[in-house]
Design an enzyme around this catalytic site. Structure first.
Site, PDB file in Angstrom:
ATOM      1  N   HIS A  77       0.852  -1.194   0.000  1.00  0.00           N
ATOM      2  CA  HIS A  77       0.000   0.000   0.000  1.00  0.00           C
ATOM      3  C   HIS A  77       0.889   1.245   0.000  1.00  0.00           C
ATOM      4  O   HIS A  77       1.916   1.265   0.677  1.00  0.00           O
ATOM      5  CB  HIS A  77      -0.830  -0.014   1.288  1.00  0.00           C
ATOM      6  CG  HIS A  77      -2.168   0.629   1.159  1.00  0.00           C
ATOM      7  ND1 HIS A  77      -2.320   1.954   0.855  1.00  0.00           N
ATOM      8  CD2 HIS A  77      -3.418   0.136   1.282  1.00  0.00           C
ATOM      9  CE1 HIS A  77      -3.608   2.236   0.810  1.00  0.00           C
ATOM     10  NE2 HIS A  77      -4.305   1.148   1.064  1.00  0.00           N
TER      11      HIS A  77
ATOM     12  N   GLY B  25       0.245  -4.986   1.733  1.00  0.00           N
ATOM     13  CA  GLY B  25      -0.944  -5.225   0.926  1.00  0.00           C
ATOM     14  C   GLY B  25      -0.650  -5.926  -0.397  1.00  0.00           C
ATOM     15  O   GLY B  25      -1.543  -6.556  -0.978  1.00  0.00           O
TER      16      GLY B  25
ATOM     17  N   TYR C 171      -5.253  -4.363  10.319  1.00  0.00           N
ATOM     18  CA  TYR C 171      -5.610  -5.138   9.120  1.00  0.00           C
ATOM     19  C   TYR C 171      -7.109  -5.376   9.123  1.00  0.00           C
ATOM     20  O   TYR C 171      -7.708  -5.558  10.166  1.00  0.00           O
ATOM     21  CB  TYR C 171      -4.866  -6.484   9.165  1.00  0.00           C
ATOM     22  CG  TYR C 171      -4.285  -6.861   7.836  1.00  0.00           C
ATOM     23  CD1 TYR C 171      -3.256  -6.118   7.291  1.00  0.00           C
ATOM     24  CD2 TYR C 171      -4.771  -7.949   7.125  1.00  0.00           C
ATOM     25  CE1 TYR C 171      -2.719  -6.456   6.054  1.00  0.00           C
ATOM     26  CE2 TYR C 171      -4.243  -8.293   5.891  1.00  0.00           C
ATOM     27  CZ  TYR C 171      -3.216  -7.536   5.364  1.00  0.00           C
ATOM     28  OH  TYR C 171      -2.692  -7.868   4.143  1.00  0.00           O
TER      29      TYR C 171
HETATM   30  O1  YZS Z   1      12.952   8.489  -0.748  1.00  0.00           O
HETATM   31  P1  YZS Z   1      11.955   8.445  -1.873  1.00  0.00           P
HETATM   32  O2  YZS Z   1      11.045   9.620  -1.944  1.00  0.00           O
HETATM   33  O3  YZS Z   1      12.553   8.039  -3.193  1.00  0.00           O
HETATM   34  O4  YZS Z   1      10.950   7.223  -1.491  1.00  0.00           O
HETATM   35  C1  YZS Z   1      11.430   5.917  -1.254  1.00  0.00           C
HETATM   36  C2  YZS Z   1      10.508   5.246  -0.259  1.00  0.00           C
HETATM   37  O5  YZS Z   1      10.124   6.093   0.800  1.00  0.00           O
HETATM   38  C3  YZS Z   1       9.303   4.954  -1.176  1.00  0.00           C
HETATM   39  N1  YZS Z   1       8.498   3.853  -0.673  1.00  0.00           N
HETATM   40  C4  YZS Z   1       7.169   3.944  -0.433  1.00  0.00           C
HETATM   41  N2  YZS Z   1       6.328   4.978  -0.512  1.00  0.00           N
HETATM   42  C5  YZS Z   1       5.048   4.750  -0.164  1.00  0.00           C
HETATM   43  N3  YZS Z   1       4.576   3.557   0.231  1.00  0.00           N
HETATM   44  C6  YZS Z   1       5.387   2.493   0.328  1.00  0.00           C
HETATM   45  N4  YZS Z   1       4.897   1.313   0.734  1.00  0.00           N
HETATM   46  C7  YZS Z   1       6.762   2.667  -0.011  1.00  0.00           C
HETATM   47  N5  YZS Z   1       7.851   1.856  -0.018  1.00  0.00           N
HETATM   48  C8  YZS Z   1       8.882   2.588  -0.434  1.00  0.00           C
HETATM   49  O6  YZS Z   1       9.898   4.547  -2.417  1.00  0.00           O
HETATM   50  C9  YZS Z   1      11.188   5.129  -2.550  1.00  0.00           C
HETATM   51  C10 YZS Z   1      12.173   4.011  -2.766  1.00  0.00           C
HETATM   52  O7  YZS Z   1      12.246   3.276  -1.564  1.00  0.00           O
HETATM   53  P2  YZS Z   1      13.647   2.834  -0.924  1.00  0.00           P
HETATM   54  O8  YZS Z   1      13.347   2.356   0.457  1.00  0.00           O
HETATM   55  O9  YZS Z   1      14.676   3.879  -1.103  1.00  0.00           O
HETATM   56  O10 YZS Z   1      14.020   1.589  -1.898  1.00  0.00           O
HETATM   57  P3  YZS Z   1      14.856   0.309  -1.553  1.00  0.00           P
HETATM   58  O11 YZS Z   1      16.082   0.649  -0.739  1.00  0.00           O
HETATM   59  O12 YZS Z   1      15.048  -0.399  -2.851  1.00  0.00           O
HETATM   60  O13 YZS Z   1      13.929  -0.586  -0.587  1.00  0.00           O
HETATM   61  C11 YZS Z   1      12.749  -1.129  -1.109  1.00  0.00           C
HETATM   62  C12 YZS Z   1      11.859  -1.605   0.060  1.00  0.00           C
HETATM   63  C13 YZS Z   1      10.542  -2.112  -0.546  1.00  0.00           C
HETATM   64  C14 YZS Z   1      12.570  -2.789   0.749  1.00  0.00           C
HETATM   65  C15 YZS Z   1      11.642  -0.462   1.067  1.00  0.00           C
HETATM   66  O14 YZS Z   1      11.224   0.686   0.339  1.00  0.00           O
HETATM   67  C16 YZS Z   1      10.608  -0.754   2.087  1.00  0.00           C
HETATM   68  O15 YZS Z   1      10.878  -1.463   3.097  1.00  0.00           O
HETATM   69  N6  YZS Z   1       9.396  -0.222   1.893  1.00  0.00           N
HETATM   70  C17 YZS Z   1       8.290  -0.412   2.810  1.00  0.00           C
HETATM   71  C18 YZS Z   1       7.687  -1.752   2.610  1.00  0.00           C
HETATM   72  C19 YZS Z   1       6.471  -1.929   3.527  1.00  0.00           C
HETATM   73  O16 YZS Z   1       6.627  -2.058   4.738  1.00  0.00           O
HETATM   74  N7  YZS Z   1       5.285  -1.936   2.919  1.00  0.00           N
HETATM   75  C20 YZS Z   1       4.042  -2.146   3.631  1.00  0.00           C
HETATM   76  C21 YZS Z   1       3.079  -1.051   3.315  1.00  0.00           C
HETATM   77  N8  YZS Z   1       1.812  -1.257   4.070  1.00  0.00           N
HETATM   78  C22 YZS Z   1       0.782  -1.966   3.598  1.00  0.00           C
HETATM   79  O17 YZS Z   1       0.786  -2.454   2.496  1.00  0.00           O
HETATM   80  C23 YZS Z   1      -0.469  -2.133   4.458  1.00  0.00           C
HETATM   81  C24 YZS Z   1      -1.065  -0.831   4.851  1.00  0.00           C
HETATM   82  S1  YZS Z   1      -0.073  -3.158   5.876  1.00  0.00           S
HETATM   83  O18 YZS Z   1       1.155  -2.627   6.480  1.00  0.00           O
HETATM   84  O19 YZS Z   1      -1.228  -3.100   6.795  1.00  0.00           O
HETATM   85  O20 YZS Z   1       0.114  -4.519   5.367  1.00  0.00           O
END
Ligand code: YZS
Length: 258
Positions: free
Chosen positions: A63, A107, A137
């Site tokens: 998400h 998500g 959730y």
């Molecule tokens: O610094 P900039 O502006 O380039 O932005 C960064 C991140 O902040 C952004 N970004 C996101 N923005 C909005 N929503 C997200 N979910 C999201 N994830 C990342 O994208 C730019 C690139 O991210 P980096 O971290 O620099 O990239 P990288 O080092 O390649 O790492 C990739 C991952 C995917 C490992 C890392 O970005 C990460 O851990 N992202 C968060 C993953 C996460 O926890 N997603 C869950 C989101 N929540 C949900 O789906 C539900 C609400 S829930 O939590 O209830 O299941």
């Protein structure tokens, strides 16, 4: 640039997530998936493959956290765009295969698990993250997990919010096949072709039968009200605000349980 690339090759449609920002599921991206699915439905395709860009390190970051509300509203309502896509895939008349390469977060795990089959590259992982973000959730999300995975793996994933390997997910029945990355496309195409050769009418009806039967979980009004009020406790909490703030500020959240 389109956030999704939709292509048709014979009876097989492919929807490729194409958002440079790690395929985070913004409302706009999800709307593009919805349009692609609607168009493909009109074309009577026999199988759809949902994938990320070739060689993606991240299938989808889940998400778009920047779009989660911070004003005391339920973040994952019935009409949340992600919930709409999950339903659209489940209701789509032909099988949808998730072809996974890279890491799958939050998500996006539900998006993948709402597909009928999952084929994953050996190096892919899935992490279900609401506990890391402080997000309540929702009930259909939990039920969708329960439909594909057993309770031990669901609990481990939800309680730790850590990535789990494709191999373990296959052993737990979540993923159908784990293949070397270089064989991912050919293997998935072959699997899709096997379905193309079957009766479209029977497949459509089997899919709907399985959907209806797998959703037949009775719940009392009392039980429903209780779970909803527990969820409300979360989205009204300081921890929920802190989880989103910490994510946007790129730091670890400090949760206090209130
Ligand atoms: O610094 P900039 O502006 O380039 O932005 C960064 C991140 O902040 C952004 N970004 C996101 N923005 C909005 N929503 C997200 N979910 C999201 N994830 C990342 O994208 C730019 C690139 O991210 P980096 O971290 O620099 O990239 P990288 O080092 O390649 O790492 C990739 C991952 C995917 C490992 C890392 O970005 C990460 O851990 N992202 C968060 C993953 C996460 O926890 N997603 C869950 C989101 N929540 C949900 O789906 C539900 C609400 S829930 O939590 O209830 O299941």
């Amino acid at each position: 640039m389109s956030l999704v690339i939709a292509e048709v090759n014979g009876a097989i449609g492919t929807i490729t997530l194409n958002r440079p920002k790690v395929n985070a599921l913004s409302g706009e991206l999800l709307e593009e998936i919805a349009s692609a699915l609607t168009e493909m439905k009109a074309q009577n395709l026999r199988v759809i493959i949902l994938r990320a860009q070739r060689g993606a390190k991240v299938f989808s970051a889940g998400h778009d956290v920047a779009e989660l509300p911070t004003n005391g509203r339920d973040p994952l309502t019935y009409n949340d765009p992600l919930r709409q896509i999950v339903r659209a895939i489940q209701l789509h008349p032909c099988p949808v295969i998730a072809m996974i390469e890279g890491s799958v977060w939050g998500g996006a795990c539900e998006l993948a698990m709402s597909c009928d089959l999952i084929v994953a590259a050996q190096n892919s992982t899935m992490a279900i993250t609401p506990a890391r973000l402080g997000v309540p959730y929702n009930l259909s999300g939990i039920l969708n997990l329960m439909k594909v995975a057993g309770m031990p793996i669901i609990k481990e994933m939800l309680f730790t919010a850590r990535p789990v390997t494709a191999q373990r997910l296959m052993e737990s029945g979540v993923i159908n096949h784990v293949v070397p990355p270089e064989e991912l496309e050919s293997f998935t195409q072959q699997l899709a072709m096997q379905m193309v050769e079957t009766s479209p009418l029977v497949l459509r009806i089997l899919k709907e039968e399985l959907r209806v039967l797998a959703s037949a979980h009775p719940i009392t009004p009392d039980g429903y009200e209780r779970i909803q009020s527990l969820r409300r406790e979360v989205y009204d909490s300081e921890d929920y605000q802190e989880g989103i703030r910490a994510f946007l500020e790129k730091r670890k959240p400090e949760f206090h349980g209130r």
